[in-house]
Scaffold this active site. Structure first.
Site, PDB file in Angstrom:
ATOM      1  N   LYS A  29      54.355 -41.564  30.473  1.00  0.00           N
ATOM      2  CA  LYS A  29      54.215 -40.132  30.753  1.00  0.00           C
ATOM      3  C   LYS A  29      53.369 -39.520  29.639  1.00  0.00           C
ATOM      4  O   LYS A  29      53.848 -39.244  28.545  1.00  0.00           O
ATOM      5  CB  LYS A  29      55.574 -39.423  30.819  1.00  0.00           C
ATOM      6  N   GLY A  79      53.784 -34.896  34.265  1.00  0.00           N
ATOM      7  CA  GLY A  79      54.662 -33.767  34.552  1.00  0.00           C
ATOM      8  C   GLY A  79      55.217 -33.163  33.288  1.00  0.00           C
ATOM      9  O   GLY A  79      54.890 -33.588  32.176  1.00  0.00           O
ATOM     10  N   ASP A  80      56.040 -32.188  33.506  1.00  0.00           N
ATOM     11  CA  ASP A  80      56.630 -31.430  32.415  1.00  0.00           C
ATOM     12  C   ASP A  80      57.582 -32.309  31.602  1.00  0.00           C
ATOM     13  O   ASP A  80      58.366 -33.080  32.151  1.00  0.00           O
ATOM     14  CB  ASP A  80      57.395 -30.255  33.039  1.00  0.00           C
ATOM     15  N   GLY A  81      57.505 -32.167  30.278  1.00  0.00           N
ATOM     16  CA  GLY A  81      58.320 -32.995  29.392  1.00  0.00           C
ATOM     17  C   GLY A  81      59.803 -32.827  29.615  1.00  0.00           C
ATOM     18  O   GLY A  81      60.553 -33.806  29.695  1.00  0.00           O
ATOM     19  N   GLY A  90      60.222 -35.995  31.431  1.00  0.00           N
ATOM     20  CA  GLY A  90      60.436 -36.764  30.196  1.00  0.00           C
ATOM     21  C   GLY A  90      61.911 -37.089  30.017  1.00  0.00           C
ATOM     22  O   GLY A  90      62.282 -38.233  29.712  1.00  0.00           O
ATOM     23  N   GLU A  95      57.785 -41.583  16.700  1.00  0.00           N
ATOM     24  CA  GLU A  95      56.709 -41.205  15.765  1.00  0.00           C
ATOM     25  C   GLU A  95      56.649 -39.684  15.808  1.00  0.00           C
ATOM     26  O   GLU A  95      56.211 -39.116  16.808  1.00  0.00           O
ATOM     27  CB  GLU A  95      55.368 -41.783  16.223  1.00  0.00           C
ATOM     28  N   CYS A 147      49.086 -35.854  12.921  1.00  0.00           N
ATOM     29  CA  CYS A 147      50.457 -35.916  12.402  1.00  0.00           C
ATOM     30  C   CYS A 147      50.483 -36.315  10.937  1.00  0.00           C
ATOM     31  O   CYS A 147      51.317 -35.859  10.178  1.00  0.00           O
ATOM     32  CB  CYS A 147      51.275 -36.878  13.238  1.00  0.00           C
ATOM     33  N   GLU A 194      55.690 -28.190   9.532  1.00  0.00           N
ATOM     34  CA  GLU A 194      54.428 -28.726  10.039  1.00  0.00           C
ATOM     35  C   GLU A 194      53.682 -27.626  10.795  1.00  0.00           C
ATOM     36  O   GLU A 194      54.251 -26.999  11.689  1.00  0.00           O
ATOM     37  CB  GLU A 194      54.719 -29.892  10.990  1.00  0.00           C
TER      38      GLU A 194
HETATM   39  P1  NAD Z   1      55.926 -32.494  21.990  1.00  0.00           P
HETATM   40  O1  NAD Z   1      57.110 -33.037  21.286  1.00  0.00           O
HETATM   41  O2  NAD Z   1      55.979 -31.113  22.488  1.00  0.00           O
HETATM   42  O3  NAD Z   1      55.586 -33.396  23.271  1.00  0.00           O
HETATM   43  C1  NAD Z   1      55.336 -34.775  23.185  1.00  0.00           C
HETATM   44  C2  NAD Z   1      55.577 -35.406  24.540  1.00  0.00           C
HETATM   45  O4  NAD Z   1      56.952 -35.283  24.868  1.00  0.00           O
HETATM   46  C3  NAD Z   1      54.816 -34.775  25.700  1.00  0.00           C
HETATM   47  O5  NAD Z   1      54.423 -35.798  26.594  1.00  0.00           O
HETATM   48  C4  NAD Z   1      55.850 -33.886  26.343  1.00  0.00           C
HETATM   49  O6  NAD Z   1      55.631 -33.660  27.704  1.00  0.00           O
HETATM   50  C5  NAD Z   1      57.113 -34.701  26.148  1.00  0.00           C
HETATM   51  N1  NAD Z   1      58.359 -33.916  26.123  1.00  0.00           N
HETATM   52  C6  NAD Z   1      58.521 -32.599  25.844  1.00  0.00           C
HETATM   53  N2  NAD Z   1      59.822 -32.270  25.918  1.00  0.00           N
HETATM   54  C7  NAD Z   1      60.497 -33.397  26.249  1.00  0.00           C
HETATM   55  C8  NAD Z   1      61.886 -33.694  26.439  1.00  0.00           C
HETATM   56  N3  NAD Z   1      62.829 -32.755  26.318  1.00  0.00           N
HETATM   57  N4  NAD Z   1      62.233 -34.980  26.739  1.00  0.00           N
HETATM   58  C9  NAD Z   1      61.291 -35.945  26.821  1.00  0.00           C
HETATM   59  N5  NAD Z   1      59.970 -35.715  26.676  1.00  0.00           N
HETATM   60  C10 NAD Z   1      59.573 -34.447  26.370  1.00  0.00           C
HETATM   61  O7  NAD Z   1      54.709 -32.714  20.996  1.00  0.00           O
HETATM   62  P2  NAD Z   1      53.193 -32.312  21.186  1.00  0.00           P
HETATM   63  O8  NAD Z   1      53.089 -30.830  21.040  1.00  0.00           O
HETATM   64  O9  NAD Z   1      52.622 -32.960  22.401  1.00  0.00           O
HETATM   65  O10 NAD Z   1      52.516 -33.041  19.928  1.00  0.00           O
HETATM   66  C11 NAD Z   1      52.541 -32.509  18.653  1.00  0.00           C
HETATM   67  C12 NAD Z   1      53.625 -33.165  17.805  1.00  0.00           C
HETATM   68  O11 NAD Z   1      53.492 -34.582  17.840  1.00  0.00           O
HETATM   69  C13 NAD Z   1      53.516 -32.806  16.342  1.00  0.00           C
HETATM   70  O12 NAD Z   1      54.787 -32.511  15.812  1.00  0.00           O
HETATM   71  C14 NAD Z   1      52.973 -34.067  15.695  1.00  0.00           C
HETATM   72  O13 NAD Z   1      53.286 -34.241  14.369  1.00  0.00           O
HETATM   73  C15 NAD Z   1      53.579 -35.125  16.532  1.00  0.00           C
HETATM   74  N6  NAD Z   1      52.785 -36.350  16.425  1.00  0.00           N
HETATM   75  C16 NAD Z   1      53.276 -37.405  15.705  1.00  0.00           C
HETATM   76  C17 NAD Z   1      52.531 -38.561  15.562  1.00  0.00           C
HETATM   77  C18 NAD Z   1      53.036 -39.731  14.771  1.00  0.00           C
HETATM   78  O14 NAD Z   1      52.523 -40.817  14.955  1.00  0.00           O
HETATM   79  N7  NAD Z   1      53.999 -39.578  13.898  1.00  0.00           N
HETATM   80  C19 NAD Z   1      51.292 -38.666  16.168  1.00  0.00           C
HETATM   81  C20 NAD Z   1      50.815 -37.569  16.875  1.00  0.00           C
HETATM   82  C21 NAD Z   1      51.582 -36.428  17.011  1.00  0.00           C
END
Ligand code: NAD
Length: 474
Positions: A170, A201-203, A207, A245, A279, A379
């Protein structure tokens, strides 16, 4: 307009039973530039069933054969380098000339590296009278963010496939388009149906259902710490393995004998890469207190070279942020930083001159930031560098380790041994000494609230492997 009406399930492009869309916006104009399906539980169930059906066959496929598929996928992605780089630049905002190298070449290399690893990894070893077998866990759920969209999908999917797991992916709803290109490559490479499945779709809805599904054996998630916590909670109900991550607040530690001009230039560049949406971005610059004025001038000068604008203009050094939400958050945190007493060294929360429409922000440097100020702890995920001063090396290490995160760091000193001894004391998953380059096959991941587990190379592969000891008679 990029319209993707189907998702990829069981080796076929499938129309969702109840048509609904998620619109994606161009980071450059803020206008809708694509739409992808908002899948329901029904498509998710189909994807899970397909992945489960395909799992035994894929696990039994010889690693050398899995490797050939992965290498073919790398070739097919490489052929589309230019188109993919354009797509990611308009979704995420990274300057096009960097996107081609970072957003596309790096994941292509990672597909190749996992192809090689599949043939070299010791899936079976002997230990005394035991045969130690590392076998694929089964079905992997992979959930990815938007900032390096193809790279993050690759870190999970290529590793899972090399290990012999089948996948339900996803991708992020903010930047999903390159994942469709990957599914096309997978299809063209001839992977058996059900080995890779993708739903969009929506997380919160899709997710959470994916993480909770009984068919899933391992969850690999990259995203925010808040969502990572939720993912772990849901997965814990059925004791699924989780790899997370998450976010970071990484420090560049500049010891008193370092070449300040070089360090500041390099750290500003690292912090502003991808408009700060990285990140592992080095977002805290830790400077000896008697060198603050010098660092301040150098940082202001370095920030001024980051011409903000359209990622497709060759002179642009920094494009927009990926979304309105991201821009609002970054600006609000800068305002809070100033309200909490930081000095404005460069940029600020106002829109950069001449940049309308999209999600543009000024490259911003805040000085004299207190180590416990909000801007030094939270962050931002935008182009904001905080300069923090320290009295001595001990205090520098304490400040560097003084957040809830632990993803990355850098240490700078004229004495490489001194830098290495400080690097050993930092609580971070990867530490650069004197600006040493990123290593794509070295383990990547975080301490503390930056995550659990490691991606890339052998460590990334092992996320998807279970270990069995078979005791053999003498
Ligand atoms: P996010 O946590 O909002 O979303 C990440 C993914 O999770 C998306 O696909 C989203 O649809 C899904 N998601 C959202 N809510 C969910 C839920 N309740 N259950 C399951 N899945 C869900 O993050 P983002 O805004 O897409 O990305 C930015 C964040 O990602 C930053 O905090 C960044 O630091 C982190 N990041 C970390 C790394 C790493 O390797 N450590 C790499 C890139 C980004």
């Amino acid at each position: 307009m990029h319209e993707e009406p189907h998702v990829y399930i069981d080796g076929a492009w499938v129309s969702p039973a109840t048509p609904a869309w998620i619109e994606t916006r161009s980071a450059i104009t803020g206008e809708v530039h694509g739409r992808v399906p908002a899948c329901s539980e029904q498509e998710l169930q189909q994807a899970l069933a397909a992945a489960q059906r395909a799992a035994p066959g894929w696990a039994a496929t010889a690693p050398a054969q899995r490797s050939r598929y992965l290498a073919k996928i790398a070739d097919l992605l490489a052929e589309q380098r230019d188109a993919l780089a354009r797509l990611v630049s308009s979704e995420v905002g990274m300057p096009y000339k960097l996107s081609a190298r970072i957003q596309i070449d790096v994941p292509v290399q990672a597909w190749r590296a996992f192809a090689t690893l599949a043939t070299e990894y010791p899936f079976e070893t002997r230990h005394g009278n035991s045969l130690i077998v590392r076998e694929p866990m089964g079905v992997a759920a992979c959930i990815t963010p938007w900032n390096y969209p193809l790279h993050q999908v690759t870190g999970k999917v290529a590793a899972a496939l090399a290990a012999g797991c089948t996948v339900v992916l996803k991708p992020s709803e903010v930047a999903p388009l390159s994942a469709f290109a990957l599914c096309r490559a997978v299809h063209e490479a001839g992977l058996p149906p059900g080995v890779l499945n993708m739903v969009t779709g929506d997380g919160r809805v899709l997710g959470e259902a994916l993480v909770s599904a009984a068919e899933v054996d391992v969850v690999s998630f990259t995203g925010s710490t808040a969502v990572g916590r939720r993912v772990m909670e849901l997965a814990s109900r059925s004791i699924k393995r989780v790899a997370l991550e998450l976010g970071g607040k990484s420090a560049a530690v500049v010891l008193d004998d370092a070449d300040l001009a070089l360090v500041v230039r390099r750290t500003v560049t690292a912090c502003f890469l991808n408009s700060g949406q990285t990140c592992s971005a080095l977002t805290r610059l830790l400077i000896p207190q008697d060198r603050y004025e010098e660092a301040r001038e150098l940082a202001a000068r370095a920030a001024a070279t980051f011409l903000v604008g359209d990622p497709f203009q060759p002179e642009t050094r920094m494009g927009p942020l990926a979304s309105a939400k991201q821009l609002e958050r970054a600006r609000a945190l800068v305002e809070q930083g100033l309200a909490e007493g930081a000095e404005l060294v460069a940029g600020g929360p106002q829109t950069p001159p001449g940049c309308g429409g999209g999600y543009f922000m000024q490259p911003t440097v805040l000085g004299r930031v207190a180590p416990d100020a909000t801007i030094a702890q939270v962050e931002v995920f935008g182009p904001v560098l905080s300069i923090i001063t320290f009295r001595d090396e001990e205090e520098a290490i304490r400040i560097a380790n003084g957040t809830r995160y632990g993803l990355a760091a850098s240490v700078w000193s004229a004495d490489a041994q001194r830098a290495l001894s400080v690097a050993r004391r930092l609580k971070a998953g990867q530490v650069e000494v004197n600006g040493a380059p990123f290593n794509e096959t070295a383990p990547f991941g975080g301490y503390r609230e930056s995550g659990i587990g490691r991606e890339n190379g052998r460590f990334g592969l092992e996320t998807f492997l279970e270990v069995k000891s078979i005791q053999l008679p003498a």
